[in-house]
Design an enzyme around this catalytic site. Structure first.
Site, PDB file in Angstrom:
ATOM      1  N   GLY A 167      31.134  -9.792 -14.156  1.00  0.00           N
ATOM      2  CA  GLY A 167      31.340  -9.613 -15.587  1.00  0.00           C
ATOM      3  C   GLY A 167      31.492  -8.151 -15.950  1.00  0.00           C
ATOM      4  N   CYS A 168      31.460  -7.869 -17.229  1.00  0.00           N
ATOM      5  CA  CYS A 168      31.584  -6.492 -17.691  1.00  0.00           C
ATOM      6  C   CYS A 168      30.201  -5.895 -17.869  1.00  0.00           C
ATOM      7  CB  CYS A 168      32.359  -6.462 -19.002  1.00  0.00           C
ATOM      8  SG  CYS A 168      33.866  -7.421 -18.955  1.00  0.00           S
ATOM      9  N   VAL A 169      29.317  -6.131 -16.918  1.00  0.00           N
ATOM     10  CA  VAL A 169      27.952  -5.605 -17.051  1.00  0.00           C
ATOM     11  C   VAL A 169      27.886  -4.142 -16.663  1.00  0.00           C
ATOM     12  CG1 VAL A 169      26.712  -7.750 -16.793  1.00  0.00           C
ATOM     13  CG2 VAL A 169      27.415  -6.505 -14.767  1.00  0.00           C
TER      14      VAL A 169
END
Lengths: 110, 143, 101
Positions: free
Chosen positions: A108-110
């Site tokens: 994800g865009c973590v």
């Protein structure tokens, strides 16, 4: 593509993430960090250890806010923010710290 | 009148991920979980529904060591950290499969608005209640 | 001429297990693998059909049960758990194998 550490060969992908999570050790982490131009201090280790513990329990890297909360808890309020994490890991805690911690690249865009 | 673009506010939509497949036999369950985690970055109002064979995804005690597949069941317990806190499980689907809530993992989240109190994420609902949950969504993604 | 029947689909999604059991003859064995192991859980319509049929022996693959969190306590009566070696032995013991997909 591989890292050589203590006489052992550890495979990694084209971006430097190791492919066998169980092959990780502290010397390897320091070596990956060196490639990233990071000189590991206690606070770097704190983040890396937190990432490894979290991954061990949930099989996923934490959300950034979870990481920040953990840093706030262990290093104090003034360091528990995104900006400070970027001073530790200039190219982003997700990308660099996960790589050093031997975790897969976050999806994800973590 | 506030122009939304001026305030920088975005419309928050209600998203429902519908999970109807058992884990491991097919890739649907894992794909759904990954999309949920990636989608969490968009800060929408997310709910997950587990019905039919989808209820098997939440079984506790999963151990995949001998089938050579990653056990992704612990990741459901991390959903709260990604602000995914509403997991609706259909009662009838559990019963038809010889299961009860006791067979499911305990999944909780910390409620930011309530002094970080730990609350259950799983809500057992019956078929008509789940139908009502589906009816109120803006977007439904099926797996 | 005995047959080892293998089934790998959830009985709640497809009719494979039900059809398999209905077509199995005396002395045959039915082995549930992958998602078919959900058919071994007691108290379900699928398990009732298995328990009814006394002419065939019923097996479920242990590694697939474990992966899905299904302990022995959840299994219907008469379901025998086998590991991969047991799978091979069943294949050897029977004259042929039929897969119900």
């Amino acid at each position: 593509m591989s890292y050589e550490v203590n006489g052992a060969t550890v495979e990694h992908d084209e971006e430097g993430y190791i492919t066998d999570l169980s092959a990780w050790n502290k010397d390897l982490a320091a070596l990956i960090a060196k490639d990233e131009n990071i000189d590991m201090n206690d606070e770097h280790w704190e983040v890396v250890n937190f990432l490894r513990d979290y991954y061990e329990e949930y099989q996923i890297a934490p959300a950034v806010r979870v990481l920040i909360k953990a840093v706030k808890k262990s290093m104090g309020k003034e360091k528990g923010n995104n900006k400070y994490l970027y001073t530790l890991f200039p190219y982003g805690p997700a990308k660099q710290a996960c790589k050093i911690a031997g975790l897969p690249k976050p999806t994800g865009c973590v | 009148m506030n122009d939304m673009a001026d305030t920088g506010e975005q419309t928050i939509k209600k998203f429902l991920y519908v999970n109807r497949k058992a884990p491991y036999g097919t890739i649907y369950a894992l794909e759904s979980l990954e999309v949920v985690l990636i989608g969490a970055a968009f800060e929408q109002d997310v709910s997950l529904a587990f019905l039919d064979d989808g209820v098997f995804q939440l079984m506790k005690g999963q151990d995949t060591a001998d089938i050579g597949v990653k056990n992704f069941s612990p990741t459901y317990r991390a959903l709260g950290d990604f602000e995914v806190t509403k997991l609706f499980v259909e009662k009838e689907s559990l019963e038809e499969r010889g299961l009860s809530e006791d067979d499911l993992m305990e999944i909780t989240y910390e409620d930011e608005d309530d002094d970080w109190e730990e609350k259950p994420s799983i809500h057992l609902v019956n078929r008509s209640e789940l139908a009502a949950v589906m009816a109120e969504q803006d977007v439904i993604l099926s797996f | 001429m005995s047959i080892l029947h293998t089934v790998n689909k959830s009985p709640f999604e497809k009719q494979s297990l039900s059809s398999c059991v209905a077509h199995a003859s005396h002395g045959d064995a039915v082995l549930m693998i992958e998602d078919a192991v959900y058919g071994a859980v007691s108290g379900t319509a699928a398990a009732a059909q298995l328990e009814e049929n006394k002419n065939i022996s019923i097996y479920a693959l242990g590694p697939d049960l474990n992966a899905r969190g299904l302990g022995e306590a959840k299994l219907a009566e008469g379901v025998n758990v086998v590991d991969y070696n047991g799978f091979v032995e069943l294949a050897v013991e029977h004259d042929k194998t039929q897969s119900w997909l």
